[in-house]
Scaffold this active site. Structure first.
Site, mmCIF file in Angstrom:
data_model
loop_
_atom_site.group_PDB
_atom_site.id
_atom_site.type_symbol
_atom_site.label_atom_id
_atom_site.label_comp_id
_atom_site.label_asym_id
_atom_site.label_seq_id
_atom_site.Cartn_x
_atom_site.Cartn_y
_atom_site.Cartn_z
ATOM 1 N N SER A 167 2.251 -0.284 10.734
ATOM 2 C CA SER A 167 1.527 -0.006 9.448
ATOM 3 C C SER A 167 1.317 1.427 9.022
ATOM 4 C CB SER A 167 -0.033 -0.508 9.519
ATOM 5 O OG SER A 167 -0.594 -0.405 8.460
ATOM 6 N N LYS A 212 -4.684 -12.849 6.413
ATOM 7 C CA LYS A 212 -5.132 -12.805 5.010
ATOM 8 C C LYS A 212 -5.962 -14.178 4.395
ATOM 9 C CE LYS A 212 -2.004 -9.347 3.104
ATOM 10 N NZ LYS A 212 -1.181 -8.973 1.918
ATOM 11 N N ASN A 257 -7.248 -9.324 1.130
ATOM 12 C CA ASN A 257 -6.762 -8.192 1.975
ATOM 13 C C ASN A 257 -7.586 -6.959 2.000
ATOM 14 O OD1 ASN A 257 -6.447 -7.204 -0.764
ATOM 15 N ND2 ASN A 257 -4.733 -5.756 -0.220
ATOM 16 N N ASP A 314 -3.960 -6.742 -3.604
ATOM 17 C CA ASP A 314 -2.283 -6.620 -3.805
ATOM 18 C C ASP A 314 -1.622 -6.952 -5.227
ATOM 19 O OD1 ASP A 314 -1.654 -6.455 -1.042
ATOM 20 O OD2 ASP A 314 -2.053 -8.611 -0.566
ATOM 21 N N GLY A 326 10.839 -16.067 -5.815
ATOM 22 C CA GLY A 326 10.219 -16.101 -4.534
ATOM 23 C C GLY A 326 8.765 -16.741 -4.873
ATOM 24 N N ALA A 327 8.165 -17.430 -3.960
ATOM 25 C CA ALA A 327 6.751 -18.068 -4.101
ATOM 26 C C ALA A 327 5.950 -17.969 -2.902
ATOM 27 C CB ALA A 327 7.118 -19.468 -4.469
ATOM 28 N N GLY A 328 6.072 -16.992 -2.381
ATOM 29 C CA GLY A 328 5.260 -16.875 -0.978
ATOM 30 C C GLY A 328 4.084 -16.180 -1.378
ATOM 31 N N ALA A 371 2.824 -13.001 -1.395
ATOM 32 C CA ALA A 371 3.023 -11.786 -2.108
ATOM 33 C C ALA A 371 3.163 -12.378 -3.612
ATOM 34 C CB ALA A 371 4.106 -10.858 -1.648
ATOM 35 N N LEU A 429 9.274 -5.970 -4.563
ATOM 36 C CA LEU A 429 8.243 -5.709 -3.706
ATOM 37 C C LEU A 429 8.676 -4.957 -2.458
ATOM 38 C CD1 LEU A 429 6.763 -7.289 -5.801
ATOM 39 C CD2 LEU A 429 5.912 -8.627 -3.901
ATOM 40 N N TYR A 459 9.707 -2.151 -0.034
ATOM 41 C CA TYR A 459 9.822 -0.567 -0.013
ATOM 42 C C TYR A 459 10.450 0.127 1.210
ATOM 43 C CZ TYR A 459 5.292 -0.759 2.763
ATOM 44 O OH TYR A 459 4.369 -1.192 3.677
#
Ligand code: NAP
Length: 289
Positions: A27, A78, A99, A114, A139-141, A143, A231, A233
């Protein structure tokens, strides 16, 4: 609470903060947040805690007992942290994930920064006006959920979600439908949706390190001048963004989302504006170092 110039001096008044996750040692939150405390002169320190799923309740009790002022929560906690809190902010409730925790005199309140962090970054770095825009989310997770909720508050013309498992996209569209039109499509419909989109956002992990030669779509589907946003990085510029840039699109990477989700958390904990530029500088140096 402030002690300008003190840096991260640790004494009997130091406020405690941290992040929990499993794994957690990768992290970048501790270096980012400790820079923010140094920069603002707040006498606080932020650490990373490796917490397993069976100890999340114990952790919450420890936060109350020790008076830890603020906590960030990352994968995989989360959702499961929510039942250990005293109050959930309505946005976090609608998103279904927390979060950020604020410890208000022993009362633990859960937030989700987020999605709003992503939108703040998108508006500051790529597209100031989101109202009336046609947005495609790939995507549909987890995030995607947070960012679609926050994007819907900006009153875009419509949001189209495309996901490998179309049922997951449909469930997400149904649960967030309300203020604006949110529709789900299969990957087969993605090309035509991208052709007419103003903003195309990759929320999948396709293209993330170490699979940096992968990309979620063919960049020729994008309209030159549209915004391509990712999203991810790591790397800072994915193959999707490289190819979109060559196509004449404006590009937006995932680093800003990470910085601003932390900036909002800092602001909830301290009531002060976050030093976002310094936070970015520290994370960028660490990613490039
Ligand atoms: P998640 O809940 O596991 O969702 C992953 C999504 O990616 C799902 O929609 C999944 O589709 C799709 N996917 C995975 N592999 C795929 C493939 N090979 N082809 C097509 N679709 C694929 O993960 P998440 O938490 O939402 O995270 C997603 C990405 O966002 C990650 O890259 C993460 O690093 C990034 N992220 C960035 C930030 C930031 O601060 N910048 C914050 C959070 C997350 P199915 O539903 O079909 O499995």
């Amino acid at each position: 609470m402030t002690n300008a110039g003190a840096g991260n001096r640790i004494d009997s008044n130091t406020l405690l903060f941290g992040v929990i996750g499993n794994p957690i040692r990768h992290s970048k939150s501790p270096i980012m947040m400790n820079r923010a405390f140094r920069e603002t002169g707040i006498n606080g320190v932020y650490a990373a805690f490796h917490v397993t799923s069976d100890r999340v309740g114990d952790f919450a009790a420890g936060v109350r007992a020790m008076g830890i002022r603020g906590v960030n929560v990352t994968i995989p906690h989360k959702l499961d942290i929510m039942s250990a809190l005293d109050e959930i902010d309505p946005s976090a409730q609608a998103i279904g994930a927390v979060n950020t925790i604020v410890n208000d005199d022993g009362r633990l309140i859960g937030y989700n920064t987020d999605g709003i962090g992503y939108v703040r970054s998108l508006k500051e770095e790529a597209e100031r006006e989101l109202a009336g825009k046609r947005i495609v989310v790939i995507g549909a997770g987890g995030a995607a959920r947070g960012i679609i909720f926050a994007l819907a508050n900006e009153m875009p013309d419509r949001i189209t979600i495309a996901n490998r498992s179309v049922e997951r996209a449909k469930a997400l569209a149904d649960s967030l439908h309300g203020k604006v039109e949110i529709r789900a499509i299969s990957m087969e419909g993605l090309q035509s949706a991208c052709t007419e989109a103003d903003i195309v956002i990759n929320t999948t992990s396709v293209g993330m390190f170490p699979n940096t030669d992968e990309t979620p779509i063919d960049a020729s589907w994008l309209r030159p001048g549209a915004v391509a946003s990712d999203l991810i990085y790591n790397p800072l510029k994915t193959r999707f963004l490289h190819e979109a840039e060559q196509r004449g699109c404006r590009i937006h990477g995932g680093l800003g989302m990470f910085i601003y989700q932390g900036a909002y958390a800092f602001e909830y904990w301290t009531g002060q504006p976050a030093p976002a530029a310094a936070m970015r500088e520290t994370v960028l140096a660490s990613l490039q170092g």
